[in-house]
Design a protein around this motif. Structure first.
Motif, PDB file in Angstrom:
ATOM      1  N   SER A   3       0.863  -0.843  -0.124  1.00 41.39           N
ATOM      2  CA  SER A   3       0.188   0.095  -0.001  1.00 41.39           C
ATOM      3  C   SER A   3       0.990   1.271  -0.038  1.00 41.39           C
ATOM      4  O   SER A   3       2.088   1.246   0.608  1.00 41.39           O
ATOM      5  CB  SER A   3      -1.312   0.585   1.379  1.00 41.39           C
ATOM      6  OG  SER A   3       0.142  -0.180   2.073  1.00 41.39           O
ATOM      7  N   VAL A   4       0.334   2.658  -0.366  1.00 43.17           N
ATOM      8  CA  VAL A   4       0.936   3.951  -0.556  1.00 43.17           C
ATOM      9  C   VAL A   4      -0.160   4.602   0.687  1.00 43.17           C
ATOM     10  O   VAL A   4      -1.059   4.489   0.713  1.00 43.17           O
ATOM     11  CB  VAL A   4       1.047   4.324  -1.399  1.00 43.17           C
ATOM     12  CG1 VAL A   4       1.547   5.916  -1.883  1.00 43.17           C
ATOM     13  CG2 VAL A   4       1.788   3.869  -2.579  1.00 43.17           C
ATOM     14  N   TYR A  25       5.199   3.998   2.421  1.00 39.50           N
ATOM     15  CA  TYR A  25       4.536   3.019   1.659  1.00 39.50           C
ATOM     16  C   TYR A  25       4.630   1.860   2.620  1.00 39.50           C
ATOM     17  O   TYR A  25       5.026   1.768   3.410  1.00 39.50           O
ATOM     18  CB  TYR A  25       5.105   3.247   0.141  1.00 39.50           C
ATOM     19  CG  TYR A  25       6.579   3.101   0.685  1.00 39.50           C
ATOM     20  CD1 TYR A  25       8.011   3.604   0.988  1.00 39.50           C
ATOM     21  CD2 TYR A  25       7.527   1.654   0.622  1.00 39.50           C
ATOM     22  CE1 TYR A  25       8.721   3.493   0.751  1.00 39.50           C
ATOM     23  CE2 TYR A  25       8.976   1.213   0.283  1.00 39.50           C
ATOM     24  CZ  TYR A  25       9.593   2.598   0.913  1.00 39.50           C
ATOM     25  OH  TYR A  25      10.959   2.263   0.910  1.00 39.50           O
ATOM     26  N   SER A  26       4.264   0.572   1.996  1.00 39.03           N
ATOM     27  CA  SER A  26       4.648  -0.256   2.473  1.00 39.03           C
ATOM     28  C   SER A  26       4.323  -1.932   1.255  1.00 39.03           C
ATOM     29  O   SER A  26       3.326  -2.021   0.777  1.00 39.03           O
ATOM     30  CB  SER A  26       3.658  -0.809   3.475  1.00 39.03           C
ATOM     31  OG  SER A  26       3.292  -1.978   3.894  1.00 39.03           O
ATOM     32  N   VAL A  27       5.371  -1.977   1.056  1.00 42.84           N
ATOM     33  CA  VAL A  27       5.617  -2.898   0.230  1.00 42.84           C
ATOM     34  C   VAL A  27       6.806  -4.045   0.496  1.00 42.84           C
ATOM     35  O   VAL A  27       7.447  -3.586   0.912  1.00 42.84           O
ATOM     36  CB  VAL A  27       5.895  -2.449  -1.380  1.00 42.84           C
ATOM     37  CG1 VAL A  27       5.138  -1.299  -2.108  1.00 42.84           C
ATOM     38  CG2 VAL A  27       7.765  -1.566  -1.646  1.00 42.84           C
ATOM     39  N   ALA A  94       5.465   1.777  -7.527  1.00 40.54           N
ATOM     40  CA  ALA A  94       5.147   0.551  -8.541  1.00 40.54           C
ATOM     41  C   ALA A  94       5.907  -0.920  -7.787  1.00 40.54           C
ATOM     42  O   ALA A  94       6.401  -1.439  -7.040  1.00 40.54           O
ATOM     43  CB  ALA A  94       6.169   0.685  -9.874  1.00 40.54           C
ATOM     44  N   ILE A  95       4.956  -2.192  -7.777  1.00 42.87           N
ATOM     45  CA  ILE A  95       4.998  -3.288  -7.478  1.00 42.87           C
ATOM     46  C   ILE A  95       4.821  -4.282  -8.286  1.00 42.87           C
ATOM     47  O   ILE A  95       3.601  -4.369  -9.569  1.00 42.87           O
ATOM     48  CB  ILE A  95       3.933  -3.268  -6.377  1.00 42.87           C
ATOM     49  CG1 ILE A  95       2.078  -2.953  -6.425  1.00 42.87           C
ATOM     50  CG2 ILE A  95       4.382  -2.733  -4.441  1.00 42.87           C
ATOM     51  CD1 ILE A  95       0.961  -3.823  -5.442  1.00 42.87           C
ATOM     52  N   PRO A  96       5.242  -5.417  -8.733  1.00 39.15           N
ATOM     53  CA  PRO A  96       4.864  -6.829  -8.937  1.00 39.15           C
ATOM     54  C   PRO A  96       4.118  -7.463  -8.815  1.00 39.15           C
ATOM     55  O   PRO A  96       3.297  -7.768  -7.605  1.00 39.15           O
ATOM     56  CB  PRO A  96       6.235  -7.587  -8.208  1.00 39.15           C
ATOM     57  CG  PRO A  96       6.321  -7.268  -7.196  1.00 39.15           C
ATOM     58  CD  PRO A  96       6.561  -5.691  -7.215  1.00 39.15           C
ATOM     59  N   PHE A 105      -1.812   4.052  -6.198  1.00 35.38           N
ATOM     60  CA  PHE A 105      -1.511   5.888  -5.956  1.00 35.38           C
ATOM     61  C   PHE A 105      -2.043   5.642  -4.801  1.00 35.38           C
ATOM     62  O   PHE A 105      -2.948   4.646  -4.094  1.00 35.38           O
ATOM     63  CB  PHE A 105      -2.206   5.653  -7.202  1.00 35.38           C
ATOM     64  CG  PHE A 105      -2.296   6.139  -8.770  1.00 35.38           C
ATOM     65  CD1 PHE A 105      -1.681   4.678  -9.247  1.00 35.38           C
ATOM     66  CD2 PHE A 105      -1.121   7.028  -8.364  1.00 35.38           C
ATOM     67  CE1 PHE A 105      -1.622   5.494 -10.507  1.00 35.38           C
ATOM     68  CE2 PHE A 105      -0.571   7.483  -9.751  1.00 35.38           C
ATOM     69  CZ  PHE A 105      -0.813   6.426 -10.698  1.00 35.38           C
ATOM     70  N   GLY A 106      -1.146   6.353  -3.938  1.00 35.46           N
ATOM     71  CA  GLY A 106      -1.496   6.454  -2.838  1.00 35.46           C
ATOM     72  C   GLY A 106      -2.952   8.142  -2.971  1.00 35.46           C
ATOM     73  O   GLY A 106      -3.622   7.610  -4.466  1.00 35.46           O
TER      74      GLY A 106
END
Lengths: 115, 116
Positions: A3-4, A25-27, A94-96, A105-106
């Motif tokens: 998440s953002v 962010y949390s990735v 950008a995440i996979p 997006f936030g």
């Protein structure tokens, strides 16, 4: 979940003062991070991105952002705000997803710069 | 250089009607996207096309279909419009390299769609 977060719905700044728009962010893994700006009745415009390297990234219109891995943050900054900077600002990561690497997006932060 | 062009800019539909939103880009990008923007919710991905000939669902695909007509054009179709689909729709494109997209997306100016 990845998440953002943009913790402030609105930021108010006086013209000439420095501004900061926050993003966390949390990735999993190493993210690619972006800032976009949206003016009324327009699409999003790219401001800057962090991919790798120097933690301080410079972008369009005098904006810069600092990547902080330990705090998982990517705050947008400008040393001296202009009334014309008033707009909606979006942070994105950008995440996979499968193998596609799309953007998340936030929810956006409205920046209001008063004369 | 027009970038990303969306048509129409505004549209009002009645519940149950269908319509297609058009998007074209002239930057030779291989990836294209459709988002919807709702107040307080940011942008949510509806469908995307990583390359010509492929399409995949995003976060909120229900009620929509897409067609990647060629490398330039990516359309979004509402088969039976519902009031919940009232939104601003944005098309975007990017040059994608590999699994992660480290290239910025370029956005059109949106289609403002109201469904009564």
């Amino acid at each position: 979940a990845q998440s953002v977060a943009q913790p402030e719905d609105q930021v108010n700044v006086a013209e000439g003062n420095p501004l900061t728009v926050k993003c966390t962010y949390s990735v999993s893994g190493n993210p690619y991070l972006f800032w976009y700006v949206q003016y009324p009745n327009r699409g999003l415009q790219f401001l800057l991105k962090y991919i790798t390297g120097d933690n301080l990234v410079k972008g369009s219109y005098g904006f810069e952002a600092e990547f902080n891995k330990s705090q998982t943050s990517f705050h947008l900054k400008k040393p001296s705000a202009l009334v014309s900077d008033s707009a909606l600002y979006f942070c994105a990561v950008a995440i996979p997803v499968g193998s596609q690497g799309n953007l998340i997006f936030g929810k956006g932060t409205k920046l209001s710069v008063k004369p | 250089n027009a970038g990303v062009t969306q048509t129409p800019k505004f549209q009002v539909l009645k519940t149950g009607q269908s319509m297609t939103l058009q998007c074209a880009q002239d930057m030779n990008h291989n990836s294209m996207y459709w988002y919807r923007q709702d107040p307080g919710m940011g942008l949510r991905l509806i469908y995307y096309s990583a390359s010509e000939g492929t399409t995949d669902k995003g976060e909120v695909p229900n009620g929509y279909n897409v067609s990647r007509l060629n490398k330039r054009e990516f359309s979004l179709r509402l088969e039976s419009a519902a009031p919940s689909q009232t939104s601003v729709y944005f098309c975007a494109s990017s040059a994608r390299v590999g699994g992660y997209s480290n290239q910025p997306q370029h956005f059109g100016d949106g289609t403002r769609l109201s469904i009564l």
